[in-house]
Design a protein around this motif. Structure first.
Motif, PDB file in Angstrom:
ATOM      1  N   PRO A 222     100.646 -31.931 -44.733  1.00 19.47           N
ATOM      2  CA  PRO A 222     101.665 -30.997 -44.246  1.00 19.47           C
ATOM      3  C   PRO A 222     102.815 -31.681 -43.522  1.00 19.47           C
ATOM      4  CG  PRO A 222      99.643 -30.807 -42.955  1.00 19.47           C
ATOM      5  CD  PRO A 222      99.321 -31.648 -44.157  1.00 19.47           C
ATOM      6  N   ASP A 223     102.523 -32.776 -42.823  1.00 23.02           N
ATOM      7  CA  ASP A 223     103.573 -33.471 -42.092  1.00 23.02           C
ATOM      8  C   ASP A 223     104.617 -34.065 -43.025  1.00 23.02           C
ATOM      9  OD1 ASP A 223     101.635 -35.222 -43.091  1.00 23.02           O
ATOM     10  OD2 ASP A 223     101.770 -36.615 -41.396  1.00 23.02           O
ATOM     11  N   LYS A 224     104.173 -34.690 -44.106  1.00 26.26           N
ATOM     12  CA  LYS A 224     105.109 -35.332 -45.031  1.00 26.26           C
ATOM     13  C   LYS A 224     105.912 -34.304 -45.833  1.00 26.26           C
ATOM     14  CE  LYS A 224     102.454 -39.611 -45.539  1.00 26.26           C
ATOM     15  NZ  LYS A 224     103.456 -40.497 -44.897  1.00 26.26           N
ATOM     16  N   LEU A 247     105.342 -39.161 -52.465  1.00 25.48           N
ATOM     17  CA  LEU A 247     104.336 -38.133 -52.726  1.00 25.48           C
ATOM     18  C   LEU A 247     104.070 -37.883 -54.206  1.00 25.48           C
ATOM     19  CD1 LEU A 247     105.264 -35.464 -50.010  1.00 25.48           C
ATOM     20  CD2 LEU A 247     103.348 -37.069 -50.003  1.00 25.48           C
ATOM     21  N   MET A 248     104.795 -38.552 -55.085  1.00 22.30           N
ATOM     22  CA  MET A 248     104.682 -38.236 -56.505  1.00 22.30           C
ATOM     23  C   MET A 248     103.283 -38.486 -57.065  1.00 22.30           C
ATOM     24  SD  MET A 248     108.370 -39.243 -58.195  1.00 22.30           S
ATOM     25  CE  MET A 248     108.155 -38.414 -59.752  1.00 22.30           C
ATOM     26  N   GLU A 249     102.652 -39.577 -56.676  1.00 22.96           N
ATOM     27  CA  GLU A 249     101.313 -39.856 -57.203  1.00 22.96           C
ATOM     28  C   GLU A 249     100.315 -38.809 -56.738  1.00 22.96           C
ATOM     29  OE1 GLU A 249      98.099 -43.543 -57.605  1.00 22.96           O
ATOM     30  OE2 GLU A 249      99.851 -43.769 -56.299  1.00 22.96           O
ATOM     31  N   ASP A 252     100.954 -35.558 -58.610  1.00 18.31           N
ATOM     32  CA  ASP A 252     100.478 -35.622 -59.994  1.00 18.31           C
ATOM     33  C   ASP A 252      98.976 -35.354 -60.092  1.00 18.31           C
ATOM     34  OD1 ASP A 252     103.017 -36.162 -60.927  1.00 18.31           O
ATOM     35  OD2 ASP A 252     102.700 -38.327 -61.151  1.00 18.31           O
ATOM     36  N   VAL A 253      98.202 -35.998 -59.230  1.00 12.90           N
ATOM     37  CA  VAL A 253      96.748 -35.851 -59.344  1.00 12.90           C
ATOM     38  C   VAL A 253      96.288 -34.457 -58.918  1.00 12.90           C
ATOM     39  CG1 VAL A 253      95.985 -36.646 -57.041  1.00 12.90           C
ATOM     40  CG2 VAL A 253      94.602 -37.160 -59.084  1.00 12.90           C
ATOM     41  N   LEU A 254      97.032 -33.828 -58.018  1.00 16.67           N
ATOM     42  CA  LEU A 254      96.639 -32.496 -57.546  1.00 16.67           C
ATOM     43  C   LEU A 254      96.896 -31.405 -58.576  1.00 16.67           C
ATOM     44  CD1 LEU A 254      97.816 -32.565 -53.806  1.00 16.67           C
ATOM     45  CD2 LEU A 254      95.468 -32.737 -54.688  1.00 16.67           C
ATOM     46  N   PHE A 255      97.581 -31.758 -59.661  1.00 16.90           N
ATOM     47  CA  PHE A 255      97.846 -30.756 -60.693  1.00 16.90           C
ATOM     48  C   PHE A 255      97.294 -31.176 -62.051  1.00 16.90           C
ATOM     49  CE2 PHE A 255     100.495 -29.351 -57.309  1.00 16.90           C
ATOM     50  CZ  PHE A 255     100.471 -27.972 -57.422  1.00 16.90           C
ATOM     51  N   LYS A 256      96.260 -32.028 -62.023  1.00 20.96           N
ATOM     52  CA  LYS A 256      95.578 -32.384 -63.267  1.00 20.96           C
ATOM     53  C   LYS A 256      94.535 -31.331 -63.650  1.00 20.96           C
ATOM     54  CE  LYS A 256      96.374 -37.309 -63.615  1.00 20.96           C
ATOM     55  NZ  LYS A 256      95.774 -38.641 -63.907  1.00 20.96           N
ATOM     56  N   GLU A 294      90.420 -41.509 -54.964  1.00 19.89           N
ATOM     57  CA  GLU A 294      91.095 -42.805 -54.969  1.00 19.89           C
ATOM     58  C   GLU A 294      92.570 -42.674 -54.575  1.00 19.89           C
ATOM     59  OE1 GLU A 294      89.948 -45.985 -55.287  1.00 19.89           O
ATOM     60  OE2 GLU A 294      88.057 -44.886 -55.007  1.00 19.89           O
ATOM     61  N   VAL A 295      93.213 -41.644 -55.101  1.00 21.67           N
ATOM     62  CA  VAL A 295      94.620 -41.427 -54.758  1.00 21.67           C
ATOM     63  C   VAL A 295      94.751 -40.994 -53.303  1.00 21.67           C
ATOM     64  CG1 VAL A 295      96.664 -40.010 -55.224  1.00 21.67           C
ATOM     65  CG2 VAL A 295      95.290 -40.895 -57.132  1.00 21.67           C
ATOM     66  N   LEU A 296      93.847 -40.133 -52.884  1.00 23.32           N
ATOM     67  CA  LEU A 296      93.904 -39.573 -51.535  1.00 23.32           C
ATOM     68  C   LEU A 296      93.830 -40.660 -50.465  1.00 23.32           C
ATOM     69  CD1 LEU A 296      94.120 -36.650 -50.580  1.00 23.32           C
ATOM     70  CD2 LEU A 296      91.621 -36.574 -50.434  1.00 23.32           C
ATOM     71  N   LYS A 297      93.068 -41.709 -50.742  1.00 22.52           N
ATOM     72  CA  LYS A 297      92.915 -42.794 -49.772  1.00 22.52           C
ATOM     73  C   LYS A 297      94.244 -43.465 -49.420  1.00 22.52           C
ATOM     74  CE  LYS A 297      88.222 -44.059 -51.194  1.00 22.52           C
ATOM     75  NZ  LYS A 297      87.405 -45.095 -51.877  1.00 22.52           N
ATOM     76  N   GLN A 298      95.220 -43.317 -50.291  1.00 28.09           N
ATOM     77  CA  GLN A 298      96.518 -43.925 -50.025  1.00 28.09           C
ATOM     78  C   GLN A 298      97.346 -43.113 -49.017  1.00 28.09           C
ATOM     79  OE1 GLN A 298      98.633 -45.195 -53.683  1.00 28.09           O
ATOM     80  NE2 GLN A 298      96.849 -44.371 -54.768  1.00 28.09           N
ATOM     81  N   TYR A 299      96.913 -41.880 -48.768  1.00 28.57           N
ATOM     82  CA  TYR A 299      97.741 -40.978 -47.964  1.00 28.57           C
ATOM     83  C   TYR A 299      97.105 -40.511 -46.659  1.00 28.57           C
ATOM     84  CZ  TYR A 299     100.536 -40.569 -52.226  1.00 28.57           C
ATOM     85  OH  TYR A 299     101.315 -40.840 -53.330  1.00 28.57           O
ATOM     86  N   VAL A 300      95.788 -40.340 -46.660  1.00 31.14           N
ATOM     87  CA  VAL A 300      95.137 -39.755 -45.482  1.00 31.14           C
ATOM     88  C   VAL A 300      93.874 -40.524 -45.143  1.00 31.14           C
ATOM     89  CG1 VAL A 300      95.995 -37.438 -46.005  1.00 31.14           C
ATOM     90  CG2 VAL A 300      93.746 -38.122 -46.844  1.00 31.14           C
ATOM     91  N   GLU A 301      93.384 -40.286 -43.959  1.00 29.41           N
ATOM     92  CA  GLU A 301      92.139 -40.908 -43.527  1.00 29.41           C
ATOM     93  C   GLU A 301      90.971 -40.055 -43.985  1.00 29.41           C
ATOM     94  OE1 GLU A 301      89.984 -42.615 -39.499  1.00 29.41           O
ATOM     95  OE2 GLU A 301      92.099 -42.030 -39.477  1.00 29.41           O
ATOM     96  N   LEU A 302      90.109 -40.643 -44.776  1.00 25.36           N
ATOM     97  CA  LEU A 302      88.902 -39.937 -45.229  1.00 25.36           C
ATOM     98  C   LEU A 302      87.721 -40.340 -44.366  1.00 25.36           C
ATOM     99  CD1 LEU A 302      89.221 -40.299 -49.114  1.00 25.36           C
ATOM    100  CD2 LEU A 302      89.933 -38.393 -47.677  1.00 25.36           C
ATOM    101  N   PRO A 303      86.752 -39.453 -44.195  1.00 20.33           N
ATOM    102  CA  PRO A 303      85.543 -39.830 -43.448  1.00 20.33           C
ATOM    103  C   PRO A 303      84.918 -41.062 -44.097  1.00 20.33           C
ATOM    104  CG  PRO A 303      85.572 -37.474 -43.853  1.00 20.33           C
ATOM    105  CD  PRO A 303      86.724 -38.044 -44.627  1.00 20.33           C
ATOM    106  N   GLY A 304      84.697 -42.099 -43.314  1.00 24.04           N
ATOM    107  CA  GLY A 304      84.145 -43.324 -43.871  1.00 24.04           C
ATOM    108  C   GLY A 304      85.155 -44.446 -43.981  1.00 24.04           C
ATOM    109  N   GLY A 305      86.414 -44.128 -43.616  1.00 28.79           N
ATOM    110  CA  GLY A 305      87.382 -45.202 -43.560  1.00 28.79           C
ATOM    111  C   GLY A 305      88.341 -45.258 -44.719  1.00 28.79           C
TER     112      GLY A 305
END
Length: 309
Positions: A222-224, A247-249, A252-256, A294-305
């Motif tokens: 939401p911030d970006k 945000l393009m990558e 893209d993955v959120l609409f596959k 895999e894509v999400l890791k580039q943008y946000v912090e996931l549980p587990g690092g």
């Protein structure tokens, strides 16, 4: 100053279309829902919308839709504008839900072009005109998403509605035809609120005079998504462009798969919700969920690092 001039100034920026979280038994998870709203407001979203496409309204009963709207209104508590989706393929349901939105003090209502039954332009005009006339003091935003409804509201129809119904103040265009969206402002007036519902058009629509965006991707960052508008408003065109491409990558993955299935998978991976949808919607395949992670890791912090982009 026109009657709706003040609210039209407030209804600009990133209006986040919130998902409707469910428990494992498919009942609505209102505690997670409230936390999402608080998170969005703290992250800079300029408004909150619920029970639009991303909120799975066709999987909710009428009573559930009203309850979601009520909880959202109470949780927002006036901090940002509240814009519930009140449209349906059923005219009487649309009237009923829109009046409920007015009664609970919504800042505006988002009304989808009816889906499945493919009405004519003449019938669309009558539908929206009667809804607008029933709530003359409530600002309305038409929601045009031909890829999901099977019907495209023509610019001429929208222009006639904007002239005949003072409370129809804008449109969310989930329309990939960029010529069409340019002609919306040409024919409806430059003060008509044009929102992008297509993620890759959020920045371009600002460039032609758009009011902001109602982007599903705001559920994840939401911030970006809000910062695209903030940078543009502050004259930092380069920063707005940079965020657009950054945000393009993710977009893209959120609409596959069909929205909001990938969103719920991603929010589940982020620990925000239990990733549950009601049939006939379902989560993406395991391979796509892995790709989303895999894509999400580039943008946000996931549980587990992770790595933050």
């Amino acid at each position: 100053m026109t009657k709706f001039a003040e609210v039209k100034q407030r209804l600009r920026g990133s209006i986040a279309p919130i998902i409707t979280p469910f428990h494992e038994d498919e009942s609505i998870d209102f505690e997670s829902f409230k936390k999402l709203i608080h998170w969005h407001i703290e992250s800079g979203s300029h408004g909150i919308s619920v029970t639009g496409t991303t909120g799975e309204p066709s999987s909710l009963t009428i009573d559930e839709r009203i309850k979601v709207m009520e909880v959202a209104k109470e949780t927002i508590n006036g901090r940002v504008p509240f814009v519930p989706g009140t449209g349906s393929t059923n005219h009487q349901e649309t009237l009923y839900l829109t009046k409920k939105a007015e009664e609970m003090g919504a800042d505006a209502a988002l009304i989808i072009v009816p889906y499945y039954n493919k009405p004519s332009q003449h019938a669309l005009y009558k539908h929206f005109k009667l809804v607008a006339d029933s709530v003359p003091d409530l600002p309305l935003i038409v929601y045009n998403i031909p890829g999901r409804t099977g019907t495209n509201m023509h610019v001429e129809t929208l222009a006639k509605l904007s002239k005949d119904c003072p409370n129809i103040i804008g449109v969310k265009e989930s329309n990939k035809d960029f010529e069409h969206v340019n002609r919306v402002l040409l024919n409806c007036g430059r003060d008509f609120l044009l929102y992008s519902g297509i993620e890759l058009l959020c920045y371009p629509m600002l460039a032609i005079g758009g009011a902001g965006h109602i982007s599903a991707t705001a559920n994840i960052v939401p911030d970006k998504v809000a910062a695209i508008y903030d940078a543009w408003k502050n004259g930092d065109v380069e920063q707005s462009q940079n965020l657009h491409y950054e945000l393009m990558e993710l977009n893209d993955v959120l609409f596959k798969d069909t929205n909001p299935a990938p969103l719920k998978a991603a929010l589940g991976q982020m620990g925000k919700i239990k990733p549950v949808l009601r049939l006939p919607m379902d989560l993406p395949t395991k391979s796509l969920q892995d790709e989303i992670a895999e894509v999400l890791k580039q943008y946000v912090e996931l549980p587990g690092g992770v790595v933050q982009k």
